[in-house]
Design a protein around this motif. Structure first.
Motif, PDB file in Angstrom:
ATOM      1  N   GLY A 193     -38.370  28.950 -42.252  1.00  0.00           N
ATOM      2  CA  GLY A 193     -39.702  29.501 -42.050  1.00  0.00           C
ATOM      3  C   GLY A 193     -40.757  28.599 -42.667  1.00  0.00           C
ATOM      4  O   GLY A 193     -40.614  28.165 -43.812  1.00  0.00           O
ATOM      5  N   GLY A 194     -41.800  28.287 -41.899  1.00  0.00           N
ATOM      6  CA  GLY A 194     -42.846  27.411 -42.397  1.00  0.00           C
ATOM      7  C   GLY A 194     -42.634  25.951 -42.038  1.00  0.00           C
ATOM      8  O   GLY A 194     -43.416  25.094 -42.447  1.00  0.00           O
ATOM      9  N   THR A 195     -41.595  25.645 -41.250  1.00  0.00           N
ATOM     10  CA  THR A 195     -41.342  24.253 -40.866  1.00  0.00           C
ATOM     11  C   THR A 195     -42.569  23.634 -40.214  1.00  0.00           C
ATOM     12  O   THR A 195     -42.881  22.458 -40.432  1.00  0.00           O
ATOM     13  N   LEU A 196     -43.299  24.433 -39.438  1.00  0.00           N
ATOM     14  CA  LEU A 196     -44.534  23.953 -38.823  1.00  0.00           C
ATOM     15  C   LEU A 196     -45.769  24.452 -39.565  1.00  0.00           C
ATOM     16  O   LEU A 196     -46.688  23.686 -39.840  1.00  0.00           O
ATOM     17  N   THR A 197     -45.782  25.732 -39.901  1.00  0.00           N
ATOM     18  CA  THR A 197     -46.991  26.329 -40.489  1.00  0.00           C
ATOM     19  C   THR A 197     -47.171  25.992 -41.962  1.00  0.00           C
ATOM     20  O   THR A 197     -48.247  26.183 -42.512  1.00  0.00           O
ATOM     21  N   ASN A 198     -46.118  25.517 -42.606  1.00  0.00           N
ATOM     22  CA  ASN A 198     -46.221  25.143 -44.021  1.00  0.00           C
ATOM     23  C   ASN A 198     -45.501  23.814 -44.235  1.00  0.00           C
ATOM     24  O   ASN A 198     -44.621  23.685 -45.081  1.00  0.00           O
ATOM     25  N   LEU A 199     -45.913  22.832 -43.461  1.00  0.00           N
ATOM     26  CA  LEU A 199     -45.238  21.535 -43.472  1.00  0.00           C
ATOM     27  C   LEU A 199     -45.313  20.855 -44.837  1.00  0.00           C
ATOM     28  O   LEU A 199     -44.398  20.117 -45.213  1.00  0.00           O
ATOM     29  N   VAL A 200     -46.353  21.118 -45.594  1.00  0.00           N
ATOM     30  CA  VAL A 200     -46.490  20.511 -46.925  1.00  0.00           C
ATOM     31  C   VAL A 200     -45.303  20.900 -47.810  1.00  0.00           C
ATOM     32  O   VAL A 200     -44.708  20.055 -48.498  1.00  0.00           O
ATOM     33  N   THR A 201     -44.946  22.182 -47.793  1.00  0.00           N
ATOM     34  CA  THR A 201     -43.812  22.654 -48.593  1.00  0.00           C
ATOM     35  C   THR A 201     -42.497  22.070 -48.086  1.00  0.00           C
ATOM     36  O   THR A 201     -41.621  21.689 -48.872  1.00  0.00           O
ATOM     37  N   ILE A 202     -42.362  22.000 -46.773  1.00  0.00           N
ATOM     38  CA  ILE A 202     -41.152  21.407 -46.181  1.00  0.00           C
ATOM     39  C   ILE A 202     -41.026  19.948 -46.605  1.00  0.00           C
ATOM     40  O   ILE A 202     -39.933  19.459 -46.922  1.00  0.00           O
ATOM     41  N   ARG A 203     -42.143  19.231 -46.635  1.00  0.00           N
ATOM     42  CA  ARG A 203     -42.127  17.830 -47.057  1.00  0.00           C
ATOM     43  C   ARG A 203     -41.677  17.698 -48.518  1.00  0.00           C
ATOM     44  O   ARG A 203     -41.030  16.720 -48.885  1.00  0.00           O
ATOM     45  N   LYS A 204     -41.994  18.688 -49.338  1.00  0.00           N
ATOM     46  CA  LYS A 204     -41.534  18.672 -50.740  1.00  0.00           C
ATOM     47  C   LYS A 204     -40.016  18.805 -50.808  1.00  0.00           C
ATOM     48  O   LYS A 204     -39.353  18.147 -51.627  1.00  0.00           O
ATOM     49  N   SER A 205     -39.459  19.661 -49.952  1.00  0.00           N
ATOM     50  CA  SER A 205     -38.000  19.811 -49.901  1.00  0.00           C
ATOM     51  C   SER A 205     -37.345  18.518 -49.419  1.00  0.00           C
ATOM     52  O   SER A 205     -36.281  18.124 -49.906  1.00  0.00           O
ATOM     53  N   ILE A 206     -37.976  17.859 -48.455  1.00  0.00           N
ATOM     54  CA  ILE A 206     -37.454  16.575 -47.954  1.00  0.00           C
ATOM     55  C   ILE A 206     -37.493  15.527 -49.067  1.00  0.00           C
ATOM     56  O   ILE A 206     -36.550  14.742 -49.236  1.00  0.00           O
ATOM     57  N   ALA A 207     -38.573  15.548 -49.849  1.00  0.00           N
ATOM     58  CA  ALA A 207     -38.691  14.599 -50.964  1.00  0.00           C
ATOM     59  C   ALA A 207     -37.581  14.834 -51.987  1.00  0.00           C
ATOM     60  O   ALA A 207     -37.011  13.874 -52.531  1.00  0.00           O
ATOM     61  N   ARG A 208     -37.257  16.103 -52.227  1.00  0.00           N
ATOM     62  CA  ARG A 208     -36.182  16.402 -53.171  1.00  0.00           C
ATOM     63  C   ARG A 208     -34.837  15.931 -52.614  1.00  0.00           C
ATOM     64  O   ARG A 208     -34.021  15.367 -53.351  1.00  0.00           O
ATOM     65  N   MET A 209     -34.616  16.135 -51.336  1.00  0.00           N
ATOM     66  CA  MET A 209     -33.385  15.668 -50.701  1.00  0.00           C
ATOM     67  C   MET A 209     -33.239  14.156 -50.867  1.00  0.00           C
ATOM     68  O   MET A 209     -32.167  13.651 -51.225  1.00  0.00           O
ATOM     69  N   LYS A 210     -34.315  13.440 -50.621  1.00  0.00           N
ATOM     70  CA  LYS A 210     -34.275  11.986 -50.738  1.00  0.00           C
ATOM     71  C   LYS A 210     -34.083  11.559 -52.197  1.00  0.00           C
ATOM     72  O   LYS A 210     -33.443  10.538 -52.477  1.00  0.00           O
ATOM     73  N   TRP A 211     -34.618  12.341 -53.138  1.00  0.00           N
ATOM     74  CA  TRP A 211     -34.456  12.050 -54.566  1.00  0.00           C
ATOM     75  C   TRP A 211     -32.996  12.185 -54.973  1.00  0.00           C
ATOM     76  O   TRP A 211     -32.455  11.336 -55.677  1.00  0.00           O
ATOM     77  N   ILE A 212     -32.334  13.251 -54.490  1.00  0.00           N
ATOM     78  CA  ILE A 212     -30.915  13.439 -54.803  1.00  0.00           C
ATOM     79  C   ILE A 212     -30.088  12.317 -54.169  1.00  0.00           C
ATOM     80  O   ILE A 212     -29.145  11.798 -54.783  1.00  0.00           O
ATOM     81  N   ASP A 213     -30.447  11.928 -52.951  1.00  0.00           N
ATOM     82  CA  ASP A 213     -29.770  10.796 -52.303  1.00  0.00           C
ATOM     83  C   ASP A 213     -29.870   9.546 -53.171  1.00  0.00           C
ATOM     84  O   ASP A 213     -28.913   8.782 -53.318  1.00  0.00           O
ATOM     85  N   GLN A 214     -31.056   9.348 -53.746  1.00  0.00           N
ATOM     86  CA  GLN A 214     -31.290   8.166 -54.575  1.00  0.00           C
ATOM     87  C   GLN A 214     -30.435   8.201 -55.837  1.00  0.00           C
ATOM     88  O   GLN A 214     -29.942   7.161 -56.293  1.00  0.00           O
ATOM     89  N   LEU A 215     -30.240   9.396 -56.386  1.00  0.00           N
ATOM     90  CA  LEU A 215     -29.374   9.529 -57.564  1.00  0.00           C
ATOM     91  C   LEU A 215     -27.960   9.063 -57.236  1.00  0.00           C
ATOM     92  O   LEU A 215     -27.287   8.441 -58.076  1.00  0.00           O
ATOM     93  N   GLU A 216     -27.511   9.378 -56.038  1.00  0.00           N
ATOM     94  CA  GLU A 216     -26.177   8.945 -55.604  1.00  0.00           C
ATOM     95  C   GLU A 216     -26.132   7.430 -55.428  1.00  0.00           C
ATOM     96  O   GLU A 216     -25.191   6.765 -55.854  1.00  0.00           O
ATOM     97  N   GLU A 217     -27.167   6.903 -54.803  1.00  0.00           N
ATOM     98  CA  GLU A 217     -27.185   5.484 -54.447  1.00  0.00           C
ATOM     99  C   GLU A 217     -27.311   4.567 -55.664  1.00  0.00           C
ATOM    100  O   GLU A 217     -26.706   3.499 -55.707  1.00  0.00           O
ATOM    101  N   ASN A 218     -28.103   4.978 -56.656  1.00  0.00           N
ATOM    102  CA  ASN A 218     -28.333   4.086 -57.798  1.00  0.00           C
ATOM    103  C   ASN A 218     -27.373   4.329 -58.971  1.00  0.00           C
ATOM    104  O   ASN A 218     -27.509   3.718 -60.031  1.00  0.00           O
TER     105      ASN A 218
END
Length: 247
Positions: free
Chosen positions: A96-121
């Protein structure tokens, strides 16, 4: 353009049982057979062409398309066609909010990428085991829901929906934001609020596949005519059997 015979062979004309029908679908129907409503393949052809013309124009003008299909029959096909044309997709669960609250969704994407980075580095290896386990479980869920939109930094120019009844929240969000909706509309659905309804069976893998292939071909054609880049990988769609067994 797909032929009428191809649509019939793919079962796009088979609707639901008569007790599940939406009367607003009446203009698209041929009648009943064995208690099942039959969709007029000629109407499917006409409306599919209109949708393809629209999406080709969107693509030609540099717009991005978001495919939405989270039902089991659609998941793999949605991902593969979207990857082929460089489109966005949601095929696991609509947040919910994927379109209407894209800012919050982008924060979740940023967290996903942060966890990915923890794995990579290598940082993950230095964390407590319980913390690592928690982060990895969280990241699996994030990837399932967000992989297809991780690069979607602004709203799409159009969305393509498989099953408007199941994806009612996605349809509602697009309507609120005046994002044009292209959708497979089965006999149990209301086509009135869909900008480009395509009357067709939205439960059969073969039906979903033939419609999405045609739509995706239009998106790709628009990009090619505009000289826009396409993904290098050109993965073929899964067969019906493969799509079922890999779900």
């Amino acid at each position: 353009m797909v032929e009428l015979e191809d649509l019939i062979k793919s079962g796009t004309h088979f609707g639901h049982k008569k007790d599940r029908w939406n009367p607003k679908m009446a203009p698209f129907l041929l009648g009943l057979k064995g208690g099942i409503h039959l969709i007029d393949p000629k109407k499917t052809m006409d409306y599919l062409k209109g949708a393809c013309d629209f999406l080709k124009k969107v693509s030609f003008e540099g717009g991005k398309v978001l495919f939405v299909g989270c039902k089991r029959q659609a998941q793999k096909i949605v991902e593969e066609v979207a990857r082929r044309s460089g489109s966005f997709y949601v095929n696991y669960r609509w947040l919910g909010g994927t379109l209407t609250n894209l800012v919050t969704i982008r924060k979740s994407i940023a967290r996903m990428k942060w966890i990915d980075q923890l794995e990579e580095n290598g940082t993950m290896e230095r964390l407590p085991k319980k913390e690592v386990s928690r982060l990895r479980r969280e990241n699996i869920k994030l990837h399932r829901s967000l992989d297809g939109i991780k690069d979607m930094e602004k709203l799409p120019s159009a969305i393509v929906v498989i099953d408007v009844v199941r994806e009612a929240i996605a349809v509602s969000e697009a309507q609120k934001l005046n994002i044009p909706i292209v959708a497979l509309v089965d006999t149990n659905a209301n086509p009135e609020n869909i900008d480009y309804p395509i009357p067709a069976n939205d439960d059969s893998i073969r039906s979903i596949r033939i419609i999405l292939e045609e739509i995706n071909a239009a998106i790709i054609e628009g990009k090619k005519e505009a000289g826009l880049s396409l993904p290098e990988e050109n993965t073929p769609l899964l067969s019906e059997k493969e799509a079922l067994t890999s779900s």
